[in-house]
Design a protein around this motif. Structure first.
Motif, PDB file in Angstrom:
ATOM      1  N   PHE A  99       0.850  -1.200   0.000  1.00 37.34           N
ATOM      2  CA  PHE A  99       0.000   0.000   0.000  1.00 37.34           C
ATOM      3  C   PHE A  99       0.884   1.247   0.000  1.00 37.34           C
ATOM      4  CE2 PHE A  99      -2.301   3.263   2.492  1.00 37.34           C
ATOM      5  CZ  PHE A  99      -3.389   3.455   1.649  1.00 37.34           C
ATOM      6  N   ARG A 143      -8.609  -3.043  -5.553  1.00 33.49           N
ATOM      7  CA  ARG A 143      -7.501  -3.640  -6.310  1.00 33.49           C
ATOM      8  C   ARG A 143      -6.330  -3.954  -5.395  1.00 33.49           C
ATOM      9  NH1 ARG A 143      -6.209   0.943 -10.414  1.00 33.49           N
ATOM     10  NH2 ARG A 143      -6.454   2.063  -8.426  1.00 33.49           N
ATOM     11  N   HIS A 144      -6.078  -3.077  -4.412  1.00 34.14           N
ATOM     12  CA  HIS A 144      -4.930  -3.244  -3.533  1.00 34.14           C
ATOM     13  C   HIS A 144      -5.323  -3.520  -2.087  1.00 34.14           C
ATOM     14  CE1 HIS A 144      -3.419  -0.588  -6.894  1.00 34.14           C
ATOM     15  NE2 HIS A 144      -2.593  -1.604  -6.942  1.00 34.14           N
TER      16      HIS A 144
END
Length: 315
Positions: free
Chosen positions: A95, A174-175
């Motif tokens: 992240f 997505r992350h």
């Protein structure tokens, strides 16, 4: 003749096979540069996480025994990265908390954005050692580094219509693997009454243990309200909205009977499925007993905010 050559050159390596020094040095330089580049690509947030902060210490919590940095950074609730306690530390590694801006909107004189760098200059950064009590019945003592939320509110210039302040966390399925699962209504949002937000104990934390916030603890900025249960502490705040009506927060949407808006630590108001009269201090040891939970987590100075309110109903 061959015997004589072997005596003069025991390795058996012919002169034509030896790499010239200039070529060797050039190759070593290239490999070194490639290694640095590869390291930066593997974990781009590691360098950020190692940054120390310029702050001054305060008297808050100086008598408390700190929870170890290992426990604080490995035992986390951050459902965007998974519902297991170990999930955030593992899943949030990639992240990217920088660059970062926060959108300020709603009942303000003018909607605008503020970068994390600008935010950190609104007031001197302070270390605040606070007790943190989770609604699940465990607690920690954490040396946060941050600034009073009031400093941002003053900068934002809310209008007279602003009765509450809402915090919306960053959301990117997505992350953030946990955000792909409808365990909560994403994006995560929380809220405070304006007088709670202006209370001097309420801070925006940008670090802990003297360094920038680790990803799993809410980098780059999170809300910390020490007299409330930990789920009030919105992480990775991306939007702050000033509103007239009480926000319908994520956990209220999930189960209003279990998770009220105020979420004040109160040993006399049990969770429907467990007692809140005691807590387990993380890191205290396998055989350490539970300790008594204090009203408002022991921060008695905030009691005046709720004068005349029924804390059994306004939980």
């Amino acid at each position: 003749m061959l015997l004589d050559n072997n005596r003069r050159n025991p390795s058996g390596i012919l002169p034509s096979e030896i790499t010239p020094q200039a070529v060797f040095e050039q190759r070593r330089t290239v490999l070194k540069a490639a290694g640095v580049a590869a390291a930066s690509l593997l974990l781009p947030t590691q360098a950020h996480a190692a940054q120390t902060l310029d702050f001054h210490k305060t008297a808050y919590g100086k008598e408390e025994k700190l929870t170890s940095v290992e426990d604080v950074t490995s035992y986390n609730n951050y459902y965007e990265f998974g519902t297991g306690k170990e999930d955030p530390a593992r899943e949030a590694v990639l992240f990217k908390p920088t660059p970062w801006t926060i959108r300020i909107e709603g009942a303000v004189k003018q909607a605008k954005t503020i970068s994390i760098e600008q935010l950190m200059k609104l007031a001197p950064l302070e270390e605040r050692i606070y007790r943190m009590r989770c609604v699940e019945g465990w607690s920690m003592v954490i040396p946060w580094v941050g600034l009073p939320l009031k400093a941002l509110i003053d900068w934002a210039q809310p209008t007279g219509n602003a009765k509450y302040i809402e915090f919306i966390s960053y959301n990117d399925p997505r992350h953030m693997p946990g955000a792909r699962i409808p365990v909560l209504d994403w994006p995560y949002n929380e809220g405070l009454r304006m007088d709670e937000a202006m209370q001097p104990l309420t801070i925006l934390a940008v670090g802990l243990y003297g360094k920038v916030l680790p990803n799993q603890n809410g980098a780059p900025v999170r809300l910390v309200v020490p007299w409330k249960y930990g789920f009030k502490g919105a992480k990775a705040i991306s939007t702050i909205r000033f509103v007239e009506q009480m926000p319908n927060t994520s956990w209220m949407k999930a189960s209003a009977r279990e998770y009220g808006f105020y979420a004040n630590v109160n040993p006399q108001v049990d969770h429907p499925r467990w007692t809140q009269s005691s807590e387990k201090r993380i890191g205290a040891g396998l055989f350490a007993g539970r300790i008594k939970t204090r009203l408002f987590n022991g921060y008695d100075e905030v009691g005046q905010l709720y004068a005349g309110m029924d804390l059994q109903k306004n939980f």
